[in-house]
Design a protein around this motif. Structure first.
Motif, PDB file in Angstrom:
ATOM      1  N   UNK A 228      57.210 -81.124  30.047  1.00 47.30           N
ATOM      2  CA  UNK A 228      56.462 -80.027  30.717  1.00 47.30           C
ATOM      3  C   UNK A 228      56.503 -80.620  31.891  1.00 47.30           C
ATOM      4  N   UNK A 229      56.672 -79.731  32.387  1.00 48.50           N
ATOM      5  CA  UNK A 229      56.433 -79.827  33.936  1.00 48.50           C
ATOM      6  C   UNK A 229      55.427 -78.667  34.311  1.00 48.50           C
ATOM      7  N   UNK A 230      54.201 -78.764  34.507  1.00 53.40           N
ATOM      8  CA  UNK A 230      53.311 -78.053  34.596  1.00 53.40           C
ATOM      9  C   UNK A 230      51.951 -78.099  36.086  1.00 53.40           C
ATOM     10  N   UNK A 231      52.261 -76.821  37.098  1.00 55.82           N
ATOM     11  CA  UNK A 231      51.179 -76.421  38.070  1.00 55.82           C
ATOM     12  C   UNK A 231      49.271 -77.125  37.776  1.00 55.82           C
ATOM     13  N   UNK A 232      48.954 -76.485  35.854  1.00 55.54           N
ATOM     14  CA  UNK A 232      48.233 -76.610  36.222  1.00 55.54           C
ATOM     15  C   UNK A 232      47.398 -78.308  35.782  1.00 55.54           C
ATOM     16  N   UNK A 233      46.660 -78.314  36.202  1.00 53.29           N
ATOM     17  CA  UNK A 233      46.012 -79.654  35.944  1.00 53.29           C
ATOM     18  C   UNK A 233      45.387 -79.021  34.247  1.00 53.29           C
ATOM     19  N   UNK A 234      45.713 -81.083  33.312  1.00 52.34           N
ATOM     20  CA  UNK A 234      45.977 -80.960  31.348  1.00 52.34           C
ATOM     21  C   UNK A 234      45.445 -82.237  31.578  1.00 52.34           C
ATOM     22  N   UNK A 235      44.024 -82.055  31.303  1.00 52.38           N
ATOM     23  CA  UNK A 235      44.158 -84.105  31.179  1.00 52.38           C
ATOM     24  C   UNK A 235      42.602 -84.328  30.402  1.00 52.38           C
ATOM     25  N   UNK A 236      41.979 -85.983  30.186  1.00 49.97           N
ATOM     26  CA  UNK A 236      40.753 -86.052  29.594  1.00 49.97           C
ATOM     27  C   UNK A 236      40.129 -86.424  31.173  1.00 49.97           C
ATOM     28  N   UNK A 237      39.056 -86.212  31.610  1.00 53.33           N
ATOM     29  CA  UNK A 237      38.854 -86.608  33.015  1.00 53.33           C
ATOM     30  C   UNK A 237      37.931 -88.318  32.431  1.00 53.33           C
ATOM     31  N   UNK A 238      37.900 -89.275  33.110  1.00 55.08           N
ATOM     32  CA  UNK A 238      36.951 -90.500  33.034  1.00 55.08           C
ATOM     33  C   UNK A 238      35.525 -89.746  33.190  1.00 55.08           C
ATOM     34  N   UNK A 298      63.753 -75.786  19.553  1.00 53.40           N
ATOM     35  CA  UNK A 298      64.127 -76.329  20.262  1.00 53.40           C
ATOM     36  C   UNK A 298      64.164 -76.121  21.797  1.00 53.40           C
ATOM     37  N   UNK A 299      63.494 -76.193  22.561  1.00 49.19           N
ATOM     38  CA  UNK A 299      62.744 -75.921  24.137  1.00 49.19           C
ATOM     39  C   UNK A 299      63.215 -76.612  25.057  1.00 49.19           C
ATOM     40  N   UNK A 300      64.208 -77.285  25.601  1.00 51.04           N
ATOM     41  CA  UNK A 300      64.009 -78.741  26.351  1.00 51.04           C
ATOM     42  C   UNK A 300      62.622 -78.774  27.368  1.00 51.04           C
ATOM     43  N   UNK A 301      62.180 -78.041  27.851  1.00 48.93           N
ATOM     44  CA  UNK A 301      61.885 -77.382  29.285  1.00 48.93           C
ATOM     45  C   UNK A 301      60.864 -76.544  29.260  1.00 48.93           C
ATOM     46  N   UNK A 302      59.695 -76.820  29.568  1.00 46.84           N
ATOM     47  CA  UNK A 302      58.494 -75.445  29.968  1.00 46.84           C
ATOM     48  C   UNK A 302      57.686 -75.809  31.448  1.00 46.84           C
ATOM     49  N   UNK A 303      58.407 -75.369  32.135  1.00 45.42           N
ATOM     50  CA  UNK A 303      57.748 -75.632  34.004  1.00 45.42           C
ATOM     51  C   UNK A 303      56.559 -73.971  33.103  1.00 45.42           C
ATOM     52  N   UNK A 304      55.426 -74.633  34.069  1.00 41.63           N
ATOM     53  CA  UNK A 304      54.109 -74.030  33.673  1.00 41.63           C
ATOM     54  C   UNK A 304      53.602 -74.047  35.014  1.00 41.63           C
ATOM     55  N   UNK A 305      53.373 -72.494  35.142  1.00 39.14           N
ATOM     56  CA  UNK A 305      52.849 -72.439  36.864  1.00 39.14           C
ATOM     57  C   UNK A 305      51.329 -70.934  36.821  1.00 39.14           C
ATOM     58  N   UNK A 306      50.569 -70.816  37.034  1.00 39.51           N
ATOM     59  CA  UNK A 306      49.370 -69.837  37.077  1.00 39.51           C
ATOM     60  C   UNK A 306      50.606 -68.293  36.939  1.00 39.51           C
ATOM     61  N   UNK A 307      50.218 -67.582  35.417  1.00 38.20           N
ATOM     62  CA  UNK A 307      50.411 -66.596  34.924  1.00 38.20           C
ATOM     63  C   UNK A 307      52.092 -66.450  34.552  1.00 38.20           C
ATOM     64  N   UNK A 308      52.894 -67.441  35.200  1.00 37.48           N
ATOM     65  CA  UNK A 308      54.226 -66.995  34.769  1.00 37.48           C
ATOM     66  C   UNK A 308      54.828 -69.010  34.149  1.00 37.48           C
ATOM     67  N   UNK A 309      55.724 -68.269  33.418  1.00 41.24           N
ATOM     68  CA  UNK A 309      56.327 -69.353  31.859  1.00 41.24           C
ATOM     69  C   UNK A 309      57.423 -69.847  32.171  1.00 41.24           C
ATOM     70  N   UNK A 310      58.132 -70.715  32.638  1.00 43.08           N
ATOM     71  CA  UNK A 310      59.469 -70.206  32.253  1.00 43.08           C
ATOM     72  C   UNK A 310      60.064 -71.632  31.049  1.00 43.08           C
ATOM     73  N   UNK A 311      60.654 -70.934  29.882  1.00 39.00           N
ATOM     74  CA  UNK A 311      61.388 -71.531  28.645  1.00 39.00           C
ATOM     75  C   UNK A 311      62.812 -72.091  29.231  1.00 39.00           C
ATOM     76  N   UNK A 312      62.798 -73.003  29.011  1.00 30.28           N
ATOM     77  CA  UNK A 312      64.763 -73.337  28.982  1.00 30.28           C
ATOM     78  C   UNK A 312      64.872 -73.721  27.177  1.00 30.28           C
ATOM     79  N   UNK A 313      65.861 -73.165  26.157  1.00 32.75           N
ATOM     80  CA  UNK A 313      66.494 -73.710  24.733  1.00 32.75           C
ATOM     81  C   UNK A 313      67.427 -74.344  25.531  1.00 32.75           C
TER      82      UNK A 313
END
Length: 367
Positions: A228-238, A298-313
């Motif tokens: 996963x490569x994401x331009x969006x933040x995704x975590x649990x903050x301290x 069997x997706x190798x990679x997800x590239x996530x941007x606002x309004x756009x998702x690239x899926x590589x199988x």
């Protein structure tokens, strides 16, 4: 991360093994004779193959009338099988052996074990070896042979003292905790390892451990590890969850979600306990769900941007081009194929594009 279950009830009529430290040949002879006179058999454990023959000869001199065999890991499979079978059938009285008998040996008539140079063994290993005897209604004896208490270091003396004191049935977990105190805890998540967990991320680290365990068990893996490569933040903050162990536990739970229902239940749980859901934590829920569903496609990679998702199988994906086009058409998705293995989905600003991507991927993996 997981709780511990402790079985404290021993098998019926099982007696605790008596554990003692001995130092002299006379004590060795007495221990051997005591067992042989009641018709039993003895393990004499010496963990050096180089001189095991000479040690066996010394034992033979103490009890000349005893039938004696030798077993160690450098023997041929046929030779090892022959010796162990003879011991099992009662054709041998004493088995001079290495720690090769530590696991998988269950001979009810062998109820004495003498561990040579016992100070060289760890607590857990001595406890495991002690478990080779006393496996029937008859009392078992474990003798730990040391040259002298003054010739061994303090840690070794503590180990011998602990193993003598904790002789009750079901003492294994107590032994483990004492062993932890003496040797120190490991550092699975820290910098004392040969690699650094922070370099790969906690979620991926747990996934790697889980996959390694499944591989050892021989379980089939019908999915792929999706990057996963994401331009969006995704975590649990301290700031949201201060306690590190609790935060790690939630990461583990997010890494395992397989359905939208599970994901929403986990987000609701967080909201009830810690208050209003933060955007980056909600993103974590959707992205982990997306990642796990994508792995089944069997997706190798997800590239996530606002309004756009690239899926590589992966080239071996079970999703056919016809199925992919059908699902995308039904979802009225805007998309573009970059090549035969890569797809880009486009969404309008008003859309919850993470949710819609999860829905599309879920349709792809349905039978």
């Amino acid at each position: 991360i997981r709780d511990i279950s402790v079985i404290e009830t021993p098998p019926e009529e099982r007696l605790p093994v008596i554990t003692r430290v001995i130092k002299t040949d006379e004590e060795i002879k007495n221990a051997l004779m005591k067992e042989l006179e009641r018709g039993g058999q003895v393990y004499f454990l010496h963990n050096k193959v180089e001189d095991i023959e000479s040690v066996a000869e010394s034992v033979r001199k103490l009890v000349p009338h005893a039938r004696l065999g030798i077993a160690h890991g450098q023997m041929t499979a046929e030779g090892m099988e022959s010796v162990l079978y003879s011991f099992y059938q009662g054709e041998l009285d004493i088995l001079v052996c290495t720690t090769i008998v530590e696991n998988g040996i269950d001979i009810a008539n062998a109820n004495t074990i003498i561990i040579n140079n016992a100070a060289h063994f760890g607590l857990a290993q001595v406890y495991q070896l002690k478990g080779r005897v006393g496996r029937s209604r008859r009392r078992g004896y474990c003798y730990m042979l040391v040259p002298s208490m003054t010739s061994i270091n303090e840690i070794a003396r503590k180990r011998l003292k602990i193993i003598q004191q904790l002789s009750d049935l079901g003492s294994g977990v107590k032994i483990a905790f004492y062993d932890l105190q003496l040797r120190g805890a490991g550092d699975l998540l820290g910098a004392d390892q040969s690699g650094f967990m922070v370099k790969i991320g906690y979620e991926l680290f747990l996934q790697m451990i889980e996959e390694a365990v499944k591989e050892l068990k021989g379980e089939l893996n019908n999915s792929r590890e999706t990057e996963v490569a994401s331009a969006l933040p995704y975590f649990i903050s301290a700031e949201y969850i201060e306690d590190v162990s609790l935060r790690f536990d939630y990461y583990r739970r997010f890494s395992k979600i397989q359905s939208e229902k599970d994901m929403r239940a986990l987000l609701d749980d967080l909201t009830q306990v810690y208050g209003e859901m933060r955007p980056e934590t909600e993103n974590l829920g959707w992205i982990m769900l997306m990642k796990n569903i994508a792995g089944k496609a069997y997706a190798e990679k997800l590239a996530i941007h606002t309004g756009r998702v690239r899926i590589t199988f992966d080239k071996d994906t079970p999703v056919s081009p016809a199925k992919l086009v059908e699902v995308l058409s039904e979802a009225k998705a805007v998309y573009k194929f970059e090549n035969e293995n890569s797809l880009v989905l486009y969404f309008e600003k008003k859309d919850n594009f993470l949710e819609k991507t999860c829905e599309i991927l879920s349709e792809l993996i349905e039978e």
